[in-house]
Structure formats: structure tokens, C-alpha cells
Design an enzyme around this catalytic site. Sequence first.
Site, PDB file in Angstrom:
ATOM      1  NE  ARG A 170      40.697  45.738  45.521  1.00 21.29           N
ATOM      2  CZ  ARG A 170      42.247  46.088  45.073  1.00 21.29           C
ATOM      3  NH1 ARG A 170      43.087  45.551  45.719  1.00 21.29           N
ATOM      4  NH2 ARG A 170      42.357  46.666  43.794  1.00 21.29           N
TER       5      ARG A 170
ATOM      6  NE  ARG B 183      40.450  45.097  38.622  1.00 22.11           N
ATOM      7  CZ  ARG B 183      41.837  44.958  38.640  1.00 22.11           C
ATOM      8  NH1 ARG B 183      42.639  45.263  38.064  1.00 22.11           N
ATOM      9  NH2 ARG B 183      42.087  44.537  39.910  1.00 22.11           N
TER      10      ARG B 183
ATOM     11  NE  ARG C 125      39.085  50.982  35.490  1.00 18.84           N
ATOM     12  CZ  ARG C 125      39.871  51.140  34.590  1.00 18.84           C
ATOM     13  NH1 ARG C 125      39.450  50.735  33.411  1.00 18.84           N
ATOM     14  NH2 ARG C 125      41.174  51.323  34.639  1.00 18.84           N
TER      15      ARG C 125
ATOM     16  CG  ASP D  34      43.011  52.317  45.727  1.00 16.32           C
ATOM     17  OD1 ASP D  34      42.913  51.240  45.180  1.00 16.32           O
ATOM     18  OD2 ASP D  34      44.360  52.334  46.289  1.00 16.32           O
TER      19      ASP D  34
ATOM     20  CE1 TYR E  46      51.546  49.995  46.310  1.00 13.16           C
ATOM     21  CE2 TYR E  46      50.554  49.536  48.325  1.00 13.16           C
ATOM     22  CZ  TYR E  46      50.635  49.204  47.184  1.00 13.16           C
ATOM     23  OH  TYR E  46      50.256  47.882  46.786  1.00 13.16           O
TER      24      TYR E  46
HETATM   25  C1  LIG Z   1      47.157  47.420  48.359  1.00 15.36           C
HETATM   26  C2  LIG Z   1      45.737  48.053  47.810  1.00 15.36           C
HETATM   27  C3  LIG Z   1      45.474  48.983  47.007  1.00 15.36           C
HETATM   28  N1  LIG Z   1      44.071  49.297  47.119  1.00 15.36           N
HETATM   29  C4  LIG Z   1      43.414  48.413  48.062  1.00 15.36           C
HETATM   30  C5  LIG Z   1      44.535  47.725  48.960  1.00 15.36           C
HETATM   31  C6  LIG Z   1      44.496  46.897  49.907  1.00 15.36           C
HETATM   32  C7  LIG Z   1      43.563  45.389  49.549  1.00 15.36           C
HETATM   33  C8  LIG Z   1      44.309  44.482  48.943  1.00 15.36           C
HETATM   34  O1  LIG Z   1      45.626  44.096  49.585  1.00 15.36           O
HETATM   35  O2  LIG Z   1      44.114  44.165  47.779  1.00 15.36           O
HETATM   36  C9  LIG Z   1      42.152  48.328  48.564  1.00 15.36           C
HETATM   37  C10 LIG Z   1      40.981  48.692  47.509  1.00 15.36           C
HETATM   38  N2  LIG Z   1      41.044  49.208  46.347  1.00 15.36           N
HETATM   39  C11 LIG Z   1      39.855  49.089  45.752  1.00 15.36           C
HETATM   40  C12 LIG Z   1      38.747  48.948  46.871  1.00 15.36           C
HETATM   41  C13 LIG Z   1      37.383  49.098  46.525  1.00 15.36           C
HETATM   42  C14 LIG Z   1      36.550  48.393  47.408  1.00 15.36           C
HETATM   43  C15 LIG Z   1      36.340  46.749  47.206  1.00 15.36           C
HETATM   44  O3  LIG Z   1      35.679  46.503  46.435  1.00 15.36           O
HETATM   45  O4  LIG Z   1      36.980  46.198  48.107  1.00 15.36           O
HETATM   46  C16 LIG Z   1      39.651  48.555  47.861  1.00 15.36           C
HETATM   47  C17 LIG Z   1      39.285  48.039  49.330  1.00 15.36           C
HETATM   48  C18 LIG Z   1      39.323  49.585  44.254  1.00 15.36           C
HETATM   49  C19 LIG Z   1      40.636  49.256  43.166  1.00 15.36           C
HETATM   50  N3  LIG Z   1      41.581  49.415  43.393  1.00 15.36           N
HETATM   51  C20 LIG Z   1      42.127  49.504  42.177  1.00 15.36           C
HETATM   52  C21 LIG Z   1      41.081  48.909  41.262  1.00 15.36           C
HETATM   53  C22 LIG Z   1      41.405  48.595  39.897  1.00 15.36           C
HETATM   54  C23 LIG Z   1      41.261  49.892  39.013  1.00 15.36           C
HETATM   55  C24 LIG Z   1      40.836  49.562  37.699  1.00 15.36           C
HETATM   56  O5  LIG Z   1      41.251  49.213  36.888  1.00 15.36           O
HETATM   57  O6  LIG Z   1      39.279  49.649  37.494  1.00 15.36           O
HETATM   58  C25 LIG Z   1      40.067  48.891  41.914  1.00 15.36           C
HETATM   59  C26 LIG Z   1      38.453  48.329  41.673  1.00 15.36           C
HETATM   60  C27 LIG Z   1      43.590  49.684  41.636  1.00 15.36           C
HETATM   61  C28 LIG Z   1      44.890  49.053  42.734  1.00 15.36           C
HETATM   62  N4  LIG Z   1      44.885  49.790  44.075  1.00 15.36           N
HETATM   63  C29 LIG Z   1      45.914  48.996  44.595  1.00 15.36           C
HETATM   64  C30 LIG Z   1      46.697  48.349  43.808  1.00 15.36           C
HETATM   65  C31 LIG Z   1      47.993  47.801  44.176  1.00 15.36           C
HETATM   66  C32 LIG Z   1      45.973  48.654  42.598  1.00 15.36           C
HETATM   67  C33 LIG Z   1      46.307  47.722  41.253  1.00 15.36           C
HETATM   68  C34 LIG Z   1      46.110  46.017  41.232  1.00 15.36           C
HETATM   69  C35 LIG Z   1      44.638  46.002  41.317  1.00 15.36           C
HETATM   70  O7  LIG Z   1      43.815  46.284  40.401  1.00 15.36           O
HETATM   71  O8  LIG Z   1      44.449  45.237  42.048  1.00 15.36           O
HETATM   72  C36 LIG Z   1      46.418  49.487  46.103  1.00 15.36           C
END
Ligand SMILES: Cc1c2[nH]c(c1CCC(=O)O)Cc1[nH]c(c(CCC(=O)O)c1C)Cc1[nH]c(c(CCC(=O)O)c1C)Cc1[nH]c(c(C)c1CCC(=O)O)C2
Length: 345
Positions: free
Chosen positions: A26, A30, A39, A76, A152
Amino acid sequence: MQIKNDLLLRVIKGEKVDRTPVWLMRQAGRILPEYRAVRNSVSGFIELAKTPELAAEVTIQPVDILGVDAAIIFSDILVVPEAMGLPYEMVEKRGPWFPKTIADASDLKKIRIADIEELSYVLEAIKITKKALNGRVPLIGFAGAPWTIFAYMVEGSGSKTFSKARAMLYRNPALSHKLLEMITASTIKYLKAQVGAGANLVQIFDSWAGILPPYHYREFSLKYIEKICNALTEAPVTVFAKGAFFALEEIGQLNCDTVGLDWNMDVDTSRQLVGTDKALQGNLDPAVLYASEKEIVHYTHQMLNQFKGSRHIANLGHGVYPDIDPEKVKLFVKTVQGISATSKD
Ligand SMILES: Cc1c2[nH]c(c1CCC(=O)O)Cc1[nH]c(c(CCC(=O)O)c1C)Cc1[nH]c(c(CCC(=O)O)c1C)Cc1[nH]c(c(C)c1CCC(=O)O)C2
């Protein structure tokens, strides 16, 4: 194209390296004000992810700003259910939400194995990123593990217990397997397409591995991860199953190249369970980055000492928390990079 900093790929192959490579799950997101600026120029996360030029830009930001040894494509795991016919929304401060979910057999008729055309924006972002990276560091592609995606699609949002998804495994195992088969087929196509577009390796995120009992984990998750690993012959595969310490020995027998460890997993025991023919990735407690600079250096050294530089890719034990100071992340990266992998033997 020749990768200039290929430390990560060499560790995966089991080659000797001068220092341990490091990146953060991640990392594209953010924590960086530069990410928030991009964003804020669009309507939200989904539009950003679907605009390949911008997705490429935020993919490269952590390489430029944090100095990490790999990029991970900005996207994502939930793009796969969307391409199967279940669109999602990203609700500010609450996370993902699916207006439609899978509850019974009739719902399965409304979805399909993902059409890769519908994910072409991710492939385009990979191509643009590769060009812009110009071989500086490897690019990681990724997908969710079938069980985590299933969770999900059935639950419809994040959850502490994922009780709807867990109930389906007990009440309707046949339907569960059908859905998992469709997700697996979609994921194999998608990961192969990412490699075809230029991803140098791929990671499978099983974020909700740890909520299943071992017998369900084996039947409803590992079995499908195994299919993906066996199908993905084109590039190295990393399996990160959060909370699945109980399954590490079986994960170690998968046809994958790297096993991700979360911060609950003891490094020595993990190495014994996984064996020596795979790389290990992880596993600093993400909350260490809330500590003082001195403590960050201390715990990072401690982690490096535990892995002894043997086939180790440094990372956190899960994604970096959004409110972490980027300066603390830089300190973690610099601390790993300042230490010779071999000197720790
Ligand atoms: C479970 C899961 C998700 N997404 C992901 C997982 C597996 C990894 C983990 O267990 O954390 C994977 C993911 N999501 C995102 C990436 C981008 C690449 C990276 O930097 O790793 C990756 C690899 C961007 C994102 N995915 C998300 C954001 C935030 C959105 C924003 O507000 O800009 C980003 C940058 C949103 C997201 N996406 C998801 C959730 C639960 C959420 C909301 C909570 C959170 O923000 O962590 C599902």
C-alpha cells in the site's frame, strides 16, 4: 528491458545480493501528499484508478519520493468482481461497498468470468508505468486471492467477521465452490494479462485468510491459490495470506516463489515451515512507524537480523497505515538499504 535495480528479482531467484531490497504494501496511496493532490484532481479513487496516466503517476511516486526498490501498480483487488459484473463504490472513510452481492444460485447467473477488455485500463496503466520507469525498478502486479474476493462479493463490504461469507461456506459449499471457480478463472486471466503488459512479478493478497479455520482455509482458499500458482508460469508469484500462520507449511509447498509474512508470524519458525527454496517477504509491525526515529531504526535492525539476509525482501507485515508520516517511511527504507544483506549472516 533490462531492470537496473533488480535486487528484488535476484532475491526471488535465490541469487546473492549486496543488500536486502525493500518496498511497502500500500505504498502507492494516502500516505503521500503528492498522491492526495492527484486524487483531489479527480472525483475519487475509482476515477483515479481508471485513468491510466494518473494511475501510472501515483505508481511511480513512491519510487521517486520514498526510494523503494519496487513499484506496485496502482489499482485495487476489487476491480476483478467489477469486471465479473459486480461493481463497487469506494465510500469515503468507510471503504468499499457493493450495491449487488452474491446470496444464492440465481445471483451467479448475473455474473461471468471477467472479460479482460473490462480491465484494459489496468493493463494500459502498466504499460505507461513501465515506459516511465524505464527499467529503474521492477513493477509488481497483483490480485486478491479468490477467498478474499469471495468475501467481498458475498458480504458486500468490509466486515470484522465476514459472517455472511463464512455462513455460505457452511450452508452452501457447492455454490461457494462455483463462485470461487469463477473468481479463480478470472484472476488467472487477469494476472497473465498483467504480466503480458509488463508486470515483472505478481502478488496474491489473501487479506482475510486469518478468519477461516484451517479445514476451510485448505478447502476454500489454498486450493484456489494453488490453481493460480500452477497456471502462472510466466512470472514469479508472491503469496501473502494474512493471519494464516497455521497454513504456512502448506503455503510453502505451493508453486510460488515468495511467501509474505505478517507481523504476528515468528521469522525462524516461518522459515522452518516454508523451507529454504522460497523468498520470504515482510514483516515489520506497521505500527512501528508510529514510534520514534530511534525505535524505528531499532525494530528495523531487529527484523533484518531475524531474517539474516537469507532470501529476504523487506516490507511491513501488512499495508502501511494511511496516517503514517512519509518521513518515517523514508527512514524505514533508508535503514534497510543502509545495511548489507550478507553482513547479517
Ligand atoms: C483488502 C484489500 C483492498 N485493496 C487491496 C487489498 C489487499 C491488501 C490489504 O489487505 O490491505 C489492495 C490494494 N489497494 C490499493 C493498492 C495499490 C497499490 C499499493 O500501493 O499497494 C493495493 C495493492 C489501493 C487502494 N485501495 C483503497 C485505497 C484508498 C482509497 C482512497 O481513499 O484514495 C487505495 C489507495 C481502498 C480500499 N480497497 C480495499 C479496502 C478495504 C479499501 C478501503 C480501506 C483502505 O483504504 O485501506 C480492498
